[in-house]
Design an enzyme around this catalytic site. Structure first.
Site, PDB file in Angstrom:
ATOM      1  N   THR A   2       0.853  -1.410   0.343  1.00  0.00           N
ATOM      2  CA  THR A   2       0.195   0.478  -0.214  1.00  0.00           C
ATOM      3  C   THR A   2       1.197   1.054  -0.479  1.00  0.00           C
ATOM      4  OG1 THR A   2       0.063   0.226   2.607  1.00  0.00           O
ATOM      5  CG2 THR A   2      -2.152  -0.955   1.638  1.00  0.00           C
ATOM      6  N   GLU A  22      -5.695  -4.238  -0.887  1.00  0.00           N
ATOM      7  CA  GLU A  22      -5.885  -5.814   0.183  1.00  0.00           C
ATOM      8  C   GLU A  22      -6.677  -6.352  -0.601  1.00  0.00           C
ATOM      9  OE1 GLU A  22      -5.034  -2.620   1.085  1.00  0.00           O
ATOM     10  OE2 GLU A  22      -4.215  -2.471   3.283  1.00  0.00           O
ATOM     11  N   LYS A  43     -16.660  16.745   9.063  1.00  0.00           N
ATOM     12  CA  LYS A  43     -17.740  16.737  10.458  1.00  0.00           C
ATOM     13  C   LYS A  43     -18.234  18.339  10.872  1.00  0.00           C
ATOM     14  CE  LYS A  43     -15.962  12.022  11.612  1.00  0.00           C
ATOM     15  NZ  LYS A  43     -14.330  12.374  10.836  1.00  0.00           N
ATOM     16  N   TRP A  70     -21.989  14.610   8.831  1.00  0.00           N
ATOM     17  CA  TRP A  70     -21.324  14.363   7.892  1.00  0.00           C
ATOM     18  C   TRP A  70     -21.220  14.587   6.512  1.00  0.00           C
ATOM     19  CZ3 TRP A  70     -18.917   8.845   8.145  1.00  0.00           C
ATOM     20  CH2 TRP A  70     -18.475   8.325   9.738  1.00  0.00           C
TER      21      TRP A  70
HETATM   22  P1  ADP Z   1      -3.899   3.655  -1.888  1.00  0.00           P
HETATM   23  O1  ADP Z   1      -4.967   4.925  -2.159  1.00  0.00           O
HETATM   24  O2  ADP Z   1      -3.758   4.025   0.115  1.00  0.00           O
HETATM   25  O3  ADP Z   1      -2.963   3.490  -2.282  1.00  0.00           O
HETATM   26  P2  ADP Z   1      -5.154   1.543  -2.957  1.00  0.00           P
HETATM   27  O4  ADP Z   1      -4.244   2.017  -4.474  1.00  0.00           O
HETATM   28  O5  ADP Z   1      -5.245   0.206  -2.059  1.00  0.00           O
HETATM   29  O6  ADP Z   1      -4.436   2.545  -1.964  1.00  0.00           O
HETATM   30  O7  ADP Z   1      -6.381   3.003  -3.198  1.00  0.00           O
HETATM   31  C1  ADP Z   1      -7.477   1.939  -2.238  1.00  0.00           C
HETATM   32  C2  ADP Z   1      -8.968   3.101  -1.629  1.00  0.00           C
HETATM   33  O8  ADP Z   1      -8.881   3.871  -3.097  1.00  0.00           O
HETATM   34  C3  ADP Z   1      -9.719   2.833  -1.129  1.00  0.00           C
HETATM   35  O9  ADP Z   1     -10.336   2.402   0.092  1.00  0.00           O
HETATM   36  C4  ADP Z   1     -10.940   4.328  -2.048  1.00  0.00           C
HETATM   37  O10 ADP Z   1     -10.154   4.788  -0.697  1.00  0.00           O
HETATM   38  C5  ADP Z   1     -10.547   5.409  -2.923  1.00  0.00           C
HETATM   39  N1  ADP Z   1     -11.013   3.979  -4.142  1.00  0.00           N
HETATM   40  C6  ADP Z   1     -10.528   3.130  -4.820  1.00  0.00           C
HETATM   41  N2  ADP Z   1     -11.158   2.993  -6.287  1.00  0.00           N
HETATM   42  C7  ADP Z   1     -12.115   4.255  -6.107  1.00  0.00           C
HETATM   43  C8  ADP Z   1     -13.677   4.810  -6.091  1.00  0.00           C
HETATM   44  N3  ADP Z   1     -14.224   4.501  -7.712  1.00  0.00           N
HETATM   45  N4  ADP Z   1     -13.889   5.588  -6.169  1.00  0.00           N
HETATM   46  C9  ADP Z   1     -13.888   6.302  -4.411  1.00  0.00           C
HETATM   47  N5  ADP Z   1     -12.466   6.031  -4.190  1.00  0.00           N
HETATM   48  C10 ADP Z   1     -11.939   4.583  -4.605  1.00  0.00           C
END
Ligand code: ADP
Length: 545
Positions: A186, A331, A442, A447
């Site tokens: 991540t 994940e 918030k 929210w």
């Molecule tokens: P990081 O951004 O922490 O590197 P990831 O690439 O695994 O990790 O990102 C996952 C996160 O990206 C999700 O938990 C969510 O918050 C966001 N995300 C992914 N796809 C979408 C989407 N289509 N719309 C909104 N948020 C999204």
């Protein structure tokens, strides 16, 4: 009583063998770091992946050893996906956009034994190699004659020389389908990055799920361009889905600007592409600015962060391109849900259909999802009540590499992965992300969804990018402000943009202020970095506070 069918382990080599036998002449086209266009076929891919696997044997790599990549999307990277995993080692994709110190931390944590990199990243490797004692072999993804004589990197070999003399008669081994195949970290916006270790079983099942018509909908008739990097959650599994379907693959290489992507799409008849919203923003900018059309593209998968409704609408109404809005995480391998219409929606007017398309969509079979309230109880699927999104399934993480399990157990003993996203789910099963829990604003106990506020700004013709964050407020705790980047040459004042919000959201959700910025900071995967934006605006004072 057990079933009496053959017990074939689900291995990535099975996908490659299928592609070679049934789509042997299927094309794989890559724009290379060298600048030229390279073409070959699934047959060539399979042959060279076997050579690579034999090379790893010769180098004495054990089952489960990690082979890291630091590379753009291209055919050699694809060979690493199949050659490394198929022979029982683990392909660990590194994100070159991370800070060098973070890369060093990840390489050491993963204990990578080999690191293969594109020549673009030679200076980066020169800067970090001495701090990575586990890496015994450094491989430059190039011809032998392109290797610099005095790189300063011990044991540096060229990929072509390294695999060139190995046999292509290698036979893929059979082993437990639960063996590790891929490792992705991540991006670690909070704390150190965490590794998700995919298995062969999870990878193959994810590829089957991803290929489905209501997911990425790929087939042997497609020409598919993964713009999403192969270092961003395995390009969302597309390399494996490609082998499973035999579609033509078009890799953009390092040229990620709108013009290069558009021209390659047109030249190679790309019908389907995938990437994060910021990439498509650039592509649309180029296409609209030059009054161009897409002649073959008919759908594009957009995910990784929320796709603004205005973008979905523009793609469809101006260009006849369907946006498949997808949600997922490192994940979750990453595909969790995709938004496609159901039969009963087909006769609905455009506005109603758009309201469905903008959601993050329905779960792919194999992923179970639910939303829970603060008390841990499941919330209703009414499209209004929101809660913490949890998922489970055969391609969802069990525990982090060398780390803990993040799972929580419900009253039935089912174990769920808490995503950190806040979402609603409607009666038809369409999930919509309200926010990441850390980005929710918030205000006075209520929210506000930062995504909603951004989406409205993005619908204004003068706005290129928008990020909404909460600012401390003495009375309301937090109030939203929106930081915006204007399109080149476009004008809009603070007052005009605030007036644009009227009637589009509840009055108390309208931001208190607009901050004009030259750029919004982006993270390593092209997503808006709100933590960085908050730092940049640390001296900002709300006019209403
Ligand atoms: P990081 O951004 O922490 O590197 P990831 O690439 O695994 O990790 O990102 C996952 C996160 O990206 C999700 O938990 C969510 O918050 C966001 N995300 C992914 N796809 C979408 C989407 N289509 N719309 C909104 N948020 C999204």
């Amino acid at each position: 009583m057990l079933g009496q069918m053959q017990n074939h382990p689900l291995l990535t080599s099975m996908l490659l063998e299928f592609a070679e036998r049934h789509h042997g002449d299927g094309e794989i086209v890559s724009r290379r770091v060298e600048g030229d266009i390279h073409r070959y076929t699934y047959r060539d891919l399979a042959r060279r992946s076997r050579q690579l696997a034999a090379t790893l044997d010769k180098a004495g790599l054990q089952q489960g050893d990690r082979v890291a990549t630091l590379a753009w999307n291209g055919y050699r990277h694809l060979e690493l996906y199949f050659g490394v995993t198929g022979s029982g080692r683990v392909v660990h994709t590194l994100n070159p956009r991370l800070h060098p110190e973070q890369l060093v931390w990840i390489i050491n944590h993963a204990e990578d034994a080999v690191l293969c990199f594109d020549m673009t990243f030679l200076p980066l490797i020169q800067a970090v190699h001495a701090k990575c004692p586990s890496v015994k072999t450094w491989v430059a993804l190039c011809e032998a004659d392109k290797l610099p004589a005095d790189s300063g990197i011990p044991q540096l070999v060229s990929y072509e020389a390294w695999i060139g003399t190995s046999t292509d008669q290698y036979v893929w081994p059979k082993f437990d389908e639960n063996s590790a195949a891929g490792l992705c970290y991540t991006s670690g916006t909070t704390g150190n990055p965490k590794g998700a270790l995919y298995s062969h079983r999870s990878t193959v099942l994810h590829a089957y799920g991803g290929a489905l018509p209501d997911a990425l909908n790929l087939s042997a008739r497609d020409s598919m361009m993964p713009v999403v990097p192969m270092f961003h959650v395995n390009a969302w599994g597309l390399p494996y889905v490609a082998a499973l379907t035999g579609c033509k693959v078009v890799f953009p290489g390092p040229a990620m600007d709108g013009k290069s992507i558009y021209e390659l799409m047109e030249a190679e008849g790309v019908s389907m592409a995938a990437g994060v919203p910021t990439i498509w923003q650039m592509l649309l900018g180029h296409v609209q600015g030059n009054k161009l059309k897409f002649s073959t593209l008919n759908r594009t998968v957009i995910g990784g962060s929320a796709c603004p409704p205005a973008m979905i609408d523009t793609f469809r109404e101006e260009f006849g391109v369907d946006v498949l809005h997808a949600w997922g995480m490192t994940e979750t391998s990453p595909l969790g849900s995709v938004s496609t219409l159901k039969n009963k929606h087909l006769k609905q007017p455009r506005e109603q259909q758009l309201a469905i398309r903008v959601k993050q969509g329905r779960a792919i079979c194999g992923v179970d999802m639910r939303i829970v309230g603060d008390d841990g109880n499941e919330q209703p699927w009414d499209g209004k009540t929101f809660g913490d999104l949890q998922v489970r399934g055969p391609w969802i993480i069990e525990s982090y590499f060398k780390g803990e399990t993040p799972l929580v157990t419900d009253e039935h003993g089912h174990r769920w992965f808490p995503t950190g996203d806040v979402a609603t789910i409607d009666a038809d099963g369409y999930m919509q992300i309200t926010d990441r829990s850390k980005d929710v604003i918030k205000s006075g106990g209520e929210w506000i969804s930062s995504i909603d506020i951004e989406n409205i700004a993005m619908a204004h013709p003068a706005i290129a990018m928008a990020a909404c964050i909460g600012m401390p407020h003495p009375k309301w705790d937090e109030r939203p402000i929106v930081a915006v980047v204007r399109k080149p040459g476009a004008e809009v004042t603070r007052e005009e943009l605030l007036a644009f919000y009227e009637g589009k959201t509840a009055k108390w959700q309208i931001p208190d202020d607009v901050v004009f910025v030259d750029a919004i900071p982006l993270g390593a995967t092209g997503k808006m970095l709100k933590t960085r934006l908050r730092e940049l605006l640390k001296d900002y004072k709300l006019p209403t506070a």
